[in-house]
Design an enzyme around this catalytic site. Structure first.
Site, mmCIF file in Angstrom:
data_model
loop_
_atom_site.group_PDB
_atom_site.id
_atom_site.type_symbol
_atom_site.label_atom_id
_atom_site.label_comp_id
_atom_site.label_asym_id
_atom_site.label_seq_id
_atom_site.Cartn_x
_atom_site.Cartn_y
_atom_site.Cartn_z
ATOM 1 N N LYS A 75 -2.852 -11.043 -3.054
ATOM 2 C CA LYS A 75 -2.544 -9.873 -2.255
ATOM 3 C C LYS A 75 -1.946 -10.379 -0.953
ATOM 4 O O LYS A 75 -2.585 -11.139 -0.209
ATOM 5 C CB LYS A 75 -3.812 -9.065 -1.982
ATOM 6 C CG LYS A 75 -3.532 -7.839 -1.136
ATOM 7 C CD LYS A 75 -4.757 -6.961 -1.032
ATOM 8 C CE LYS A 75 -4.483 -5.785 -0.120
ATOM 9 N NZ LYS A 75 -5.663 -4.965 0.080
ATOM 10 N N TYR B 95 1.666 5.567 -7.465
ATOM 11 C CA TYR B 95 1.361 6.929 -7.024
ATOM 12 C C TYR B 95 2.128 7.968 -7.847
ATOM 13 O O TYR B 95 1.857 9.153 -7.734
ATOM 14 C CB TYR B 95 1.656 7.060 -5.521
ATOM 15 C CG TYR B 95 0.798 6.111 -4.703
ATOM 16 C CD1 TYR B 95 -0.529 6.434 -4.408
ATOM 17 C CD2 TYR B 95 1.279 4.869 -4.288
ATOM 18 C CE1 TYR B 95 -1.336 5.559 -3.699
ATOM 19 C CE2 TYR B 95 0.477 3.979 -3.580
ATOM 20 C CZ TYR B 95 -0.828 4.331 -3.296
ATOM 21 O OH TYR B 95 -1.638 3.456 -2.610
ATOM 22 N N GLU C 225 -5.084 -18.880 -6.301
ATOM 23 C CA GLU C 225 -5.983 -17.717 -6.214
ATOM 24 C C GLU C 225 -6.294 -17.180 -7.613
ATOM 25 O O GLU C 225 -7.423 -16.789 -7.905
ATOM 26 C CB GLU C 225 -5.332 -16.619 -5.361
ATOM 27 C CG GLU C 225 -5.245 -16.937 -3.872
ATOM 28 C CD GLU C 225 -6.582 -16.708 -3.163
ATOM 29 O OE1 GLU C 225 -7.578 -16.327 -3.816
ATOM 30 O OE2 GLU C 225 -6.632 -16.914 -1.924
ATOM 31 N N SER D 157 2.189 1.720 -1.336
ATOM 32 C CA SER D 157 2.606 2.907 -0.569
ATOM 33 C C SER D 157 4.013 2.794 0.012
ATOM 34 O O SER D 157 4.790 3.747 -0.027
ATOM 35 C CB SER D 157 1.593 3.160 0.548
ATOM 36 O OG SER D 157 1.476 2.037 1.402
ATOM 37 N N ARG E 3 -3.950 -8.708 8.900
ATOM 38 C CA ARG E 3 -4.928 -9.290 7.984
ATOM 39 C C ARG E 3 -4.528 -10.704 7.551
ATOM 40 O O ARG E 3 -4.846 -11.141 6.460
ATOM 41 C CB ARG E 3 -5.035 -8.407 6.727
ATOM 42 C CG ARG E 3 -5.332 -6.930 7.000
ATOM 43 C CD ARG E 3 -5.746 -6.242 5.716
ATOM 44 N NE ARG E 3 -5.750 -4.799 5.800
ATOM 45 C CZ ARG E 3 -6.686 -4.073 6.430
ATOM 46 N NH1 ARG E 3 -7.678 -4.675 7.045
ATOM 47 N NH2 ARG E 3 -6.604 -2.756 6.433
ATOM 48 N N LYS F 243 0.064 -7.969 -5.763
ATOM 49 C CA LYS F 243 0.318 -6.852 -4.860
ATOM 50 C C LYS F 243 0.901 -7.359 -3.556
ATOM 51 O O LYS F 243 0.399 -8.367 -3.043
ATOM 52 C CB LYS F 243 -1.020 -6.156 -4.604
ATOM 53 C CG LYS F 243 -0.992 -5.012 -3.640
ATOM 54 C CD LYS F 243 -2.403 -4.537 -3.411
ATOM 55 C CE LYS F 243 -2.386 -3.415 -2.414
ATOM 56 N NZ LYS F 243 -3.715 -2.963 -2.074
ATOM 57 N N ARG G 186 -1.940 3.020 5.498
ATOM 58 C CA ARG G 186 -2.772 3.059 6.702
ATOM 59 C C ARG G 186 -2.977 4.507 7.144
ATOM 60 O O ARG G 186 -4.039 4.874 7.625
ATOM 61 C CB ARG G 186 -2.125 2.213 7.811
ATOM 62 C CG ARG G 186 -1.893 0.753 7.415
ATOM 63 C CD ARG G 186 -3.108 -0.120 7.634
ATOM 64 N NE ARG G 186 -3.049 -1.341 6.846
ATOM 65 C CZ ARG G 186 -2.521 -2.491 7.235
ATOM 66 N NH1 ARG G 186 -2.013 -2.612 8.449
ATOM 67 N NH2 ARG G 186 -2.523 -3.540 6.446
HETATM 68 C C1 PBG Z 1 -7.421 -2.527 1.208
HETATM 69 C C2 PBG Z 1 -6.231 -1.994 0.512
HETATM 70 C C3 PBG Z 1 -4.957 -1.784 1.037
HETATM 71 C C4 PBG Z 1 -4.183 -1.257 0.008
HETATM 72 C C5 PBG Z 1 -5.001 -1.147 -1.107
HETATM 73 N N1 PBG Z 1 -6.257 -1.631 -0.793
HETATM 74 C C6 PBG Z 1 -4.439 -1.937 2.412
HETATM 75 C C7 PBG Z 1 -4.373 -3.231 3.068
HETATM 76 O O1 PBG Z 1 -4.656 -4.278 2.497
HETATM 77 O O2 PBG Z 1 -4.032 -3.233 4.260
HETATM 78 C C8 PBG Z 1 -2.744 -0.879 0.113
HETATM 79 C C9 PBG Z 1 -2.223 0.001 -0.972
HETATM 80 C C10 PBG Z 1 -0.916 0.608 -0.663
HETATM 81 O O3 PBG Z 1 -0.260 0.274 0.351
HETATM 82 O O4 PBG Z 1 -0.488 1.455 -1.466
HETATM 83 N N2 PBG Z 1 -8.585 -1.801 0.858
#
Ligand code: PBG
Length: 346
Positions: free
Chosen positions: A215, A332, A252, A293, A236, A267, A225
């Protein structure tokens, strides 16, 4: 030489693709929709589309998201209704994200059986029984007052091992609420092992772990967010991967497999198809991709501006994941595309 190419090239010099045993003409396989359908290498199927959904505590009606047109934060009731529609459309499963009313430093609402996410899992289990696969995001960021995916130490850094205890507690709460699949998305070292151990010790040996193996720390999470009312300031980067690192994703992945992951995921999606393809080549378990997203927003806003044709762009993006080797995709658009595919089966 066959007559058709001979006729087409009559009077002209033979082109380079004209071979001794006949012309090589890849376009033969593209001539009609029926031929193209027959030779398609990649097909989309509703069961390979997983729908992420947001449920927010304290809402009296669904709240639309301005950065994700068409996506809402649900109430428990609207969640149940939309989930049933998605199941009827044939999606493979539902991934739940919960947004609590009250947050604290350790994300207490995450493992509270009455926390919004755990209530939503129970509600969906009651509504859809075993008709679909219910998955839950297993992370603290929605529940912490500081918005990080883990708990902080006295210096303000994310404390890996203290976070594992919190994840273990969340895992038990989600399993007890009836989740089939848990999706640890926090990128803490050892999270799969810690969660697996806690589940096994409590007798939840059948719970599936979907490891967010690679990720990346991505700018494309922006709209998410808003979707989870994120409290994060900063980034992060001490736990999510650097976008330029591909080899590290395989490390990983290997760790997650060794720790007991049942499914692994890459992701974000489209900007990381090379990483996805390498994970597919290396993994003995299913490999999924998350079309996040920001990827959703890019297509929606470009289509709304008239720059691209919306549904063909959506289908092309999903086809790209399958071509790169993804077994399933979190998107989505899962319910809408599932319905679209039923109208025009591949
Ligand atoms: C963290 C999480 C995130 C997303 C899914 N799980 C956000 C992040 O890591 O900042 C993002 C999913 C998306 O952008 O559609 N719980």
């Amino acid at each position: 030489m066959t007559s058709a190419p001979a006729r087409r090239t009559a009077g002209r010099e033979a082109p380079a693709y004209q071979l001794a045993h006949g012309a090589v003409r890849p376009r033969r396989l593209r001539r009609t929709p029926a031929i193209r359908r027959m030779v398609a290498e990649t097909r989309l199927h509703p069961a390979e589309l997983i729908l992420p959904m947001f449920v927010k505590e304290g809402l009296s009606e669904p709240a639309p998201l301005s950065s994700m047109p068409g996506v809402v934060q649900h109430t428990l009731d609207s969640l149940a209704e939309a989930a049933k529609e998605a199941v009827d459309a044939g999606v493979g499963g539902i991934m739940l994200f919960g947004i609590p009313e009250v947050r604290d430093a350790i994300g207490s609402a995450g493992d509270d059986p009455e926390g919004i996410l755990n209530r939503a899992i129970r509600r969906l289990r009651e509504e859809v029984g075993e008709d679909t696969v219910i998955m839950a995001d297993l992370c603290l960021d929605e529940f912490t007052s500081h918005g990080h995916c883990g708990v902080l130490d006295e210096t303000g850094a994310v404390d890996n091992d203290a976070t594992l205890d919190r994840y273990a507690a969340m895992a038990l709460a989600q399993a007890e609420a009836g989740a089939d699949v848990l999706g640890p998305s926090g990128m803490m070292d050892g999270q799969i092992a810690a969660i697996r151990h806690a589940l096994d010790a409590a007798g939840h040996t059948d719970v599936i772990l979907l490891a967010y193996s690679a990720k990346y720390s991505s700018a494309f999470y922006g709209p998410f967010r808003e979707a989870v009312d994120s409290q994060l300031s900063g980034d992060r980067r001490t736990y999510q991967q650097d976008p330029g690192n591909g080899r590290e994703a395989l490390r990983e992945l290997e760790l997650d497999l060794a720790e007991g992951a049942d499914i692994v995921m890459i992701k974000p999606g489209l900007p990381y198809l090379d990483v996805l393809a390498e994970a597919v080549a290396a993994s003995p378990v299913p490999v999924w991709a998350y079309q996040i997203s920001g990827e959703y927003a890019m297509i929606e806003f470009a289509a709304a501006a008239g720059a691209i044709d919306r549904m063909p762009a959506i289908l092309e993006s999903l086809t790209a994941f399958k071509r790169a080797g993804a077994d399933s995709v979190l998107t989505y658009w899962a319910a809408e595309v599932a319905r679209e595919l039923r109208r025009e089966p591949a």
